[in-house]
Design a protein around this motif. Structure first.
Motif, short mmCIF file in Angstrom:
data_model
loop_
_atom_site.label_atom_id
_atom_site.label_comp_id
_atom_site.label_asym_id
_atom_site.label_seq_id
_atom_site.Cartn_x
_atom_site.Cartn_y
_atom_site.Cartn_z
N GLU A 91 0.83 -1.21 0.00
CA GLU A 91 0.00 0.00 0.00
C GLU A 91 0.87 1.26 0.00
O GLU A 91 0.63 2.21 -0.75
N GLU A 92 1.91 1.25 0.83
CA GLU A 92 2.80 2.41 0.89
C GLU A 92 3.54 2.58 -0.43
O GLU A 92 3.76 3.71 -0.89
N HIS A 93 3.91 1.48 -1.07
CA HIS A 93 4.58 1.55 -2.37
C HIS A 93 3.65 2.20 -3.40
O HIS A 93 4.07 3.06 -4.18
N LEU A 94 2.40 1.79 -3.39
CA LEU A 94 1.44 2.35 -4.35
C LEU A 94 1.21 3.84 -4.09
O LEU A 94 1.20 4.65 -5.03
N ARG A 95 1.07 4.21 -2.83
CA ARG A 95 0.82 5.61 -2.48
C ARG A 95 2.02 6.51 -2.76
O ARG A 95 1.86 7.68 -3.09
N ASP A 110 4.82 2.98 -16.34
CA ASP A 110 4.66 1.60 -16.81
C ASP A 110 5.53 0.64 -16.01
O ASP A 110 5.09 -0.44 -15.62
N ALA A 111 6.76 1.05 -15.74
CA ALA A 111 7.69 0.20 -14.98
C ALA A 111 7.21 -0.01 -13.55
O ALA A 111 7.25 -1.13 -13.02
N LYS A 112 6.73 1.05 -12.90
CA LYS A 112 6.26 0.93 -11.51
C LYS A 112 5.00 0.09 -11.42
O LYS A 112 4.84 -0.69 -10.48
N VAL A 113 4.11 0.23 -12.37
CA VAL A 113 2.89 -0.58 -12.38
C VAL A 113 3.26 -2.05 -12.61
O VAL A 113 2.73 -2.95 -11.93
N ALA A 114 4.21 -2.30 -13.50
CA ALA A 114 4.65 -3.68 -13.76
C ALA A 114 5.30 -4.27 -12.50
O ALA A 114 5.06 -5.43 -12.16
N GLU A 115 6.11 -3.48 -11.80
CA GLU A 115 6.72 -3.95 -10.55
C GLU A 115 5.67 -4.30 -9.52
O GLU A 115 5.75 -5.34 -8.86
N THR A 117 2.52 -5.04 -10.00
CA THR A 117 1.77 -6.20 -10.46
C THR A 117 2.54 -7.49 -10.18
O THR A 117 1.97 -8.48 -9.70
N ALA A 118 3.83 -7.48 -10.46
CA ALA A 118 4.67 -8.65 -10.20
C ALA A 118 4.74 -8.96 -8.69
O ALA A 118 4.68 -10.12 -8.29
N ALA A 119 4.82 -7.91 -7.88
CA ALA A 119 4.85 -8.11 -6.43
C ALA A 119 3.54 -8.71 -5.94
O ALA A 119 3.53 -9.63 -5.11
N ILE A 120 2.43 -8.22 -6.45
CA ILE A 120 1.12 -8.76 -6.08
C ILE A 120 1.02 -10.21 -6.50
O ILE A 120 0.54 -11.06 -5.75
#
Length: 126
Positions: A91-95, A110-115, A117-120
């Protein structure tokens, strides 16, 4: 190209093993500095120490030949505590990280969303 792909290509070009020392070396673009969890660092460390205590308790239980189901109950509690910590960190990473990348847009977003998504995905498999 994702951050991971770029890192793997750079390591391959240098002739190094892409997995050697991976956990100890920050990924490209992920150096030290204020991260999403930095503001809550003390609370996170306290929480992780509590989880560490739970794991030590598991070791003690096995050493003392505690009944299997009781050990499994403690394993479940420890697992839930780690999952809860991971969700808080996510959550903190997303915020923080993903929101900052959203302001920049483009490849960084795009890179942060991919990261994320991979973490999830990794969290769901565990």
């Amino acid at each position: 190209m994702t951050t991971t792909q770029a890192r793997t290509e750079a390591e391959h070009a240098q002739g190094s093993d892409p997995h050697a020392g991976h956990a100890a070396v920050p990924a490209a673009g992920h150096g030290h500095g204020p991260h999403g969890y930095s503001a809550q660092k003390d609370a996170h460390l306290k929480r992780l120490r509590r989880i560490e205590g739970q794991i030590r308790g598991l070791q003690r239980m096995v050493d003392e030949d505690v009944y299997c189901i009781d050990v499994l109950t403690q394993v479940s509690a420890s697992t839930k505590a780690l999952q809860s910590f991971a969700l808080s960190l996510l959550e903190e990473h997303l915020r923080h990280c993903v929101a900052a990348a959203a302001e920049e847009g483009g490849a960084e977003l795009d890179a942060k969303v991919a990261e994320a998504t991979a973490a999830i995905s990794r969290l769901l498999r565990s």
